[in-house]
Design an enzyme around this catalytic site. Structure first.
Site, PDB file in Angstrom:
ATOM      1  N   ASN A  66      32.632 -32.311   0.412  1.00 28.97           N
ATOM      2  CA  ASN A  66      33.670 -31.489  -0.193  1.00 28.97           C
ATOM      3  C   ASN A  66      35.045 -32.048   0.142  1.00 28.97           C
ATOM      4  O   ASN A  66      35.180 -33.034   0.885  1.00 28.97           O
ATOM      5  CB  ASN A  66      33.547 -30.040   0.317  1.00 28.97           C
ATOM      6  CG  ASN A  66      33.783 -29.016  -0.761  1.00 28.97           C
ATOM      7  OD1 ASN A  66      34.611 -29.196  -1.648  1.00 28.97           O
ATOM      8  ND2 ASN A  66      33.055 -27.915  -0.675  1.00 28.97           N
ATOM      9  N   GLU A  69      35.623 -23.078  -8.938  1.00 29.53           N
ATOM     10  CA  GLU A  69      35.810 -24.351  -8.231  1.00 29.53           C
ATOM     11  C   GLU A  69      36.566 -25.339  -9.121  1.00 29.53           C
ATOM     12  O   GLU A  69      36.739 -25.116 -10.323  1.00 29.53           O
ATOM     13  CB  GLU A  69      34.461 -24.978  -7.841  1.00 29.53           C
ATOM     14  CG  GLU A  69      33.911 -24.522  -6.494  1.00 29.53           C
ATOM     15  CD  GLU A  69      34.627 -25.159  -5.310  1.00 29.53           C
ATOM     16  OE1 GLU A  69      35.631 -25.882  -5.526  1.00 29.53           O
ATOM     17  OE2 GLU A  69      34.198 -24.931  -4.167  1.00 29.53           O
ATOM     18  N   ASP A 102      36.683 -25.876   2.445  1.00 30.53           N
ATOM     19  CA  ASP A 102      36.115 -26.084   1.119  1.00 30.53           C
ATOM     20  C   ASP A 102      36.935 -27.162   0.414  1.00 30.53           C
ATOM     21  O   ASP A 102      37.185 -28.215   0.978  1.00 30.53           O
ATOM     22  CB  ASP A 102      36.088 -24.752   0.362  1.00 30.53           C
ATOM     23  CG  ASP A 102      34.984 -24.680  -0.680  1.00 30.53           C
ATOM     24  OD1 ASP A 102      34.855 -25.634  -1.474  1.00 30.53           O
ATOM     25  OD2 ASP A 102      34.256 -23.681  -0.726  1.00 30.53           O
TER      26      ASP A 102
END
Length: 293
Positions: free
Chosen positions: A155, A23, A205
């Site tokens: 997010n 991430e 995401d």
């Protein structure tokens, strides 16, 4: 609404070390390094400009990181926001906006045009309770709660090139929204719901923006990168050879390289490890500011 243009890009894999949940890829324009996190390892990684890999184990789950003007790294751990020394890996607590709430952890974060670190949370309750929040952390360590509950997985933070639009997604709620944004004060206008995603389009995401005003969303459920217009239309769909992209960021000397982190997934009975890939694109990305400490 017309179907999006489907693109099958050439990709380059940048690291051999397997990631569980890669991430927060972050390009360092001063050094040519690429920083990222592995949420569950938990760890910070840096792919150096010379190809070497630096590894910094973390003491708690990590959601994201950002670069500081000082050269330090700010990291969002389950135990709070910390400043990391990139030489030693030593951590210093900066603030703890989530305050140790049960069934919650800090998640996606990014520095905004207002010079603050915006950081959301993920609802870890089973079953989920929509306890997700969005915080705004100031350079002096104070913080505000901008969205108090009602989210599942905050997010996708990103801003338009002029700093006047903020994009934000809820991965578990599967929607993208935008807000008018005042870069001088950090104040938001009312939320505009832009896109409701299906599983086939990939759960939204992490995100990034380009200078033409489009938003790039990692479609983590189906190996996609969706390029989305300011009014919420998916105009281009990049079908990737990896099934679980988590977040894109623009980098390279001309900001025309997309770096994309991925997570581990089982595909046709085999484990596909998380990694980082690079894609060359024909548009320039919006640079992400450094945190002014």
């Amino acid at each position: 609404m017309p179907s999006p243009r489907v693109i099958h890009p050439k990709v380059r894999r940048l690291m051999d070390t397997p990631l569980r949940v890669g991430e927060s890829p972050t390009w360092d324009d001063r050094t040519g390094d690429l920083w990222l996190v592995d949420v569950l390892a938990p760890a910070v990684y840096c792919i150096r400009a010379d190809g070497n890999l630096s590894h910094y184990p973390m003491p708690a789950l990590i959601g994201s990181l950002a670069l500081c003007e000082s050269g330090e790294i700010i990291v969002a751990l389950q135990t709070g926001v910390h400043v990391m020394d990139p030489e030693s890996g030593a951590l210093t607590l900066f603030c703890n906006p989530d305050g140790g709430r049960p069934d919650s952890r800090l998640n996606d974060g990014k520095v905004g045009p207002d010079g603050h670190f915006w950081i959301g949370t993920r609802d870890e309750a089973i079953p989920p309770t929509a306890n997700g929040r969005l915080y705004r952390v100031a350079p002096d360590g104070t913080f505000q709660t901008i969205i108090e509950d009602g989210l599942f997985t905050s997010n996708g933070l990103a801003w338009s090139a002029d700093g006047r639009t903020m994009f934000h997604s809820d991965s578990s709620g599967q929607f993208l929204q935008s807000f008018d944004f005042d870069p001088a004060t950090g104040s938001l206008g009312p939320a505009r719901r832009l896109t409701k995603f299906t599983n086939a389009e990939g759960r939204p995401d992490g995100g990034a923006t380009d200078v033409d005003g489009f938003y790039w969303s990692a479609g983590v459920l189906d190996g996609k990168l969706n390029r989305i217009s300011p009014d919420g239309e998916i105009v281009e769909l990049y079908q990737l050879p990896l099934s679980g992209p988590t977040m894109p960021c623009f980098g390279g000397p001309d900001l025309r390289t997309l770096f994309v982190t991925t997570l581990v997934r089982e595909v046709n009975g085999e484990m596909e490890h998380g990694t980082v890939i690079a894609i060359d694109v024909d548009v320039t990305g919006v640079p992400v500011p450094r945190f002014p400490i």
